[in-house]
Design an enzyme around this catalytic site. Sequence first.
Site, PDB file in Angstrom:
ATOM      1  N   ASP A 110       2.472  -9.475  -0.125  1.00 49.61           N
ATOM      2  CA  ASP A 110       1.676  -8.953   0.988  1.00 49.61           C
ATOM      3  C   ASP A 110       1.485  -9.981   2.105  1.00 49.61           C
ATOM      4  O   ASP A 110       1.616 -11.188   1.896  1.00 49.61           O
ATOM      5  CB  ASP A 110       0.279  -8.551   0.494  1.00 49.61           C
ATOM      6  CG  ASP A 110       0.288  -7.254  -0.301  1.00 49.61           C
ATOM      7  OD1 ASP A 110       1.380  -6.774  -0.642  1.00 49.61           O
ATOM      8  OD2 ASP A 110      -0.808  -6.745  -0.598  1.00 49.61           O
ATOM      9  N   ASP A 111       1.141  -9.452   3.278  1.00 53.00           N
ATOM     10  CA  ASP A 111       0.604 -10.194   4.427  1.00 53.00           C
ATOM     11  C   ASP A 111       1.640 -10.940   5.270  1.00 53.00           C
ATOM     12  O   ASP A 111       1.267 -11.600   6.241  1.00 53.00           O
ATOM     13  CB  ASP A 111      -0.483 -11.193   3.999  1.00 53.00           C
ATOM     14  CG  ASP A 111      -1.682 -10.508   3.369  1.00 53.00           C
ATOM     15  OD1 ASP A 111      -1.701  -9.269   3.308  1.00 53.00           O
ATOM     16  OD2 ASP A 111      -2.602 -11.222   2.913  1.00 53.00           O
ATOM     17  N   HIS A 161       1.626  -2.524   5.666  1.00 54.31           N
ATOM     18  CA  HIS A 161       0.356  -3.129   5.257  1.00 54.31           C
ATOM     19  C   HIS A 161      -0.617  -3.197   6.443  1.00 54.31           C
ATOM     20  O   HIS A 161      -1.449  -4.099   6.523  1.00 54.31           O
ATOM     21  CB  HIS A 161       0.623  -4.519   4.683  1.00 54.31           C
ATOM     22  CG  HIS A 161      -0.481  -5.064   3.824  1.00 54.31           C
ATOM     23  ND1 HIS A 161      -1.185  -4.286   2.908  1.00 54.31           N
ATOM     24  CD2 HIS A 161      -1.014  -6.321   3.731  1.00 54.31           C
ATOM     25  CE1 HIS A 161      -2.075  -5.050   2.293  1.00 54.31           C
ATOM     26  NE2 HIS A 161      -2.017  -6.276   2.775  1.00 54.31           N
ATOM     27  N   HIS A 165      -4.528  -5.895   9.456  1.00 52.84           N
ATOM     28  CA  HIS A 165      -5.076  -6.285   8.151  1.00 52.84           C
ATOM     29  C   HIS A 165      -6.613  -6.288   8.179  1.00 52.84           C
ATOM     30  O   HIS A 165      -7.277  -7.167   7.634  1.00 52.84           O
ATOM     31  CB  HIS A 165      -4.554  -7.667   7.730  1.00 52.84           C
ATOM     32  CG  HIS A 165      -4.625  -7.914   6.245  1.00 52.84           C
ATOM     33  ND1 HIS A 165      -5.731  -8.453   5.635  1.00 52.84           N
ATOM     34  CD2 HIS A 165      -3.724  -7.689   5.259  1.00 52.84           C
ATOM     35  CE1 HIS A 165      -5.513  -8.566   4.334  1.00 52.84           C
ATOM     36  NE2 HIS A 165      -4.297  -8.102   4.076  1.00 52.84           N
ATOM     37  N   HIS A 254       1.386 -12.898  -2.627  1.00 54.31           N
ATOM     38  CA  HIS A 254       1.309 -12.978  -1.163  1.00 54.31           C
ATOM     39  C   HIS A 254       2.334 -13.976  -0.618  1.00 54.31           C
ATOM     40  O   HIS A 254       2.490 -15.064  -1.172  1.00 54.31           O
ATOM     41  CB  HIS A 254      -0.098 -13.400  -0.719  1.00 54.31           C
ATOM     42  CG  HIS A 254      -1.151 -12.374  -1.002  1.00 54.31           C
ATOM     43  ND1 HIS A 254      -1.715 -12.219  -2.250  1.00 54.31           N
ATOM     44  CD2 HIS A 254      -1.736 -11.449  -0.189  1.00 54.31           C
ATOM     45  CE1 HIS A 254      -2.605 -11.234  -2.201  1.00 54.31           C
ATOM     46  NE2 HIS A 254      -2.636 -10.755  -0.967  1.00 54.31           N
TER      47      HIS A 254
END
Length: 290
Positions: A110-111, A161, A165, A254
Amino acid sequence: MENRKFFFLPHKSFIALLILTGTLSLSLIIPTNVKLSQLIGIDRPKVKVVKAQVNNQQRFAEFQTAMEGTLNEQFKKQNLLSAAPTSFNGKIIYEVKPAKNKKVIALTFDDGPWKNTTRQILDILKKNNIKATFFVVGNALRNNPQLGKQIIAEGHAIANHTWHHWYHFMNPQVAAFEIDKTTELIYQVTGVKTNLFRPPGGHLSNGLVAYARNNGYATLMWSADSRDFQQPAPATMVNTVLKNARPGGIVLLHDGGGDRTNTVKALPEIIAKLRQQGYSFVTIPELLEK
């Protein structure tokens, strides 16, 4: 004058004789049903030319159809890398139960994309011949489009995503912006249309998941959280993942959003340990097909 006349008359006679002789010779070697105009190309038959043109057009059409089929197949294959089967549209998925309890597991990141970390993780995955799924933040993808392209070029799945965020509550208009703008950018950068979505922080009730479910996205959660956002020691991270790993599971890691040095250090051992336990690695779309 008389000398010139004497020379001129035989010359004309000689030319006439040549023409007559040539005509008689041609008449002996050319079939009687072929016209002289056909021979020299003035009245050339057109049937064969038309037939050749038709054949060429047919071959071109066949070639064009074959090329379109190939391109469509490639496009379909590329999009399947980042799409959930339609039976999962609107659903929230934490894990799946694979047929015959087959030991497959999905690594997700993620991210990102994050300038240094994403590239390092891609290198580790490539070295180990593993395909994973990257849930990208739109803002980060805008800043690192080449990494987004590399994710797809190396056979991984790419997913949504959100753009910023954010964790707070969002009305439908803001939720639409966060999700749709990211999906559009993923398509612009990679040529891939994804229907995979993961809410930041795993929040299910801040408006994002409601919008995603109403618009055909599959919401992907996880069953094994590495807790790497807390930056634990690599060994701790490895143990956390192994403790929660199970067939059909989804591992949360991540590649962006902060210092992911320990994630990079832990990843090779996570892969090695899971392989020792008999696991093979799949992308989210592959997992959902099991």
